[in-house]
Design a protein around this motif. Structure first.
Motif, PDB file in Angstrom:
ATOM      1  N   LYS A  54      -1.202  -1.321   1.944  1.00  0.00           N
ATOM      2  CA  LYS A  54      -1.504  -1.015   0.546  1.00  0.00           C
ATOM      3  C   LYS A  54      -2.357  -2.140  -0.027  1.00  0.00           C
ATOM      4  O   LYS A  54      -2.143  -3.303   0.288  1.00  0.00           O
ATOM      5  N   VAL A  55      -3.282  -1.769  -0.880  1.00  0.00           N
ATOM      6  CA  VAL A  55      -4.093  -2.768  -1.571  1.00  0.00           C
ATOM      7  C   VAL A  55      -3.250  -3.328  -2.712  1.00  0.00           C
ATOM      8  O   VAL A  55      -2.736  -2.578  -3.539  1.00  0.00           O
ATOM      9  N   VAL A  56      -3.086  -4.629  -2.727  1.00  0.00           N
ATOM     10  CA  VAL A  56      -2.316  -5.281  -3.780  1.00  0.00           C
ATOM     11  C   VAL A  56      -3.263  -6.188  -4.549  1.00  0.00           C
ATOM     12  O   VAL A  56      -3.778  -7.164  -4.004  1.00  0.00           O
ATOM     13  N   LEU A  57      -3.510  -5.835  -5.787  1.00  0.00           N
ATOM     14  CA  LEU A  57      -4.390  -6.637  -6.624  1.00  0.00           C
ATOM     15  C   LEU A  57      -3.577  -7.688  -7.367  1.00  0.00           C
ATOM     16  O   LEU A  57      -2.462  -7.403  -7.817  1.00  0.00           O
ATOM     17  N   PRO A  58      -4.120  -8.887  -7.502  1.00  0.00           N
ATOM     18  CA  PRO A  58      -3.390  -9.926  -8.233  1.00  0.00           C
ATOM     19  C   PRO A  58      -3.299  -9.587  -9.714  1.00  0.00           C
ATOM     20  O   PRO A  58      -4.120  -8.833 -10.243  1.00  0.00           O
ATOM     21  N   ASN A  59      -2.277 -10.129 -10.365  1.00  0.00           N
ATOM     22  CA  ASN A  59      -2.149  -9.931 -11.802  1.00  0.00           C
ATOM     23  C   ASN A  59      -3.302 -10.616 -12.514  1.00  0.00           C
ATOM     24  O   ASN A  59      -3.764 -11.682 -12.101  1.00  0.00           O
ATOM     25  N   ARG A  60      -3.748 -10.004 -13.576  1.00  0.00           N
ATOM     26  CA  ARG A  60      -4.825 -10.579 -14.375  1.00  0.00           C
ATOM     27  C   ARG A  60      -4.318 -11.844 -15.061  1.00  0.00           C
ATOM     28  O   ARG A  60      -3.211 -11.884 -15.575  1.00  0.00           O
TER      29      ARG A  60
END
Length: 98
Positions: A54-60
């Motif tokens: 799964k693609v996990v994007l960092p928190n903004r």
């Protein structure tokens, strides 16, 4: 004052170890593959490995202004990545108190 910086800014320091990009650019594909195969820490991946990925994007991140004790900030700034460490410490504290 929107673009003005305040306080001490961090400066990137050259890392002592890491990837020698110039050497890598000069290597053939076969030579790169041979080096990967010789590396005990490099493990091949196949389709099954990526099946459930799964693609996990960092928190903004949000820019904030915070007042800290001078000695505390000086201690954190002794090492590279001090803002990331402060963030991790605050996140750990938050998770412990939820």
């Amino acid at each position: 004052m929107k673009d003005a910086t305040t306080g001490k800014t961090s400066r990137l320091k050259r890392r002592a170890a890491g990837t020698d990009w110039n050497k890598l650019r000069g290597m053939s594909a076969a030579s790169i593959r041979k080096s990967i195969e010789a590396d005990a820490d490099a493990h091949p991946t196949d389709e099954a490995f990526w099946k459930d990925a799964k693609v996990v994007l960092p928190n903004r991140k949000v820019v904030v202004t915070m007042r800290l004790d001078a000695d505390l900030l000086e201690w954190f700034r002794q090492q590279r990545g001090y803002q990331t460490r402060i963030n991790a410490i605050l996140r750990t504290y938050m998770k412990a108190h939820v």
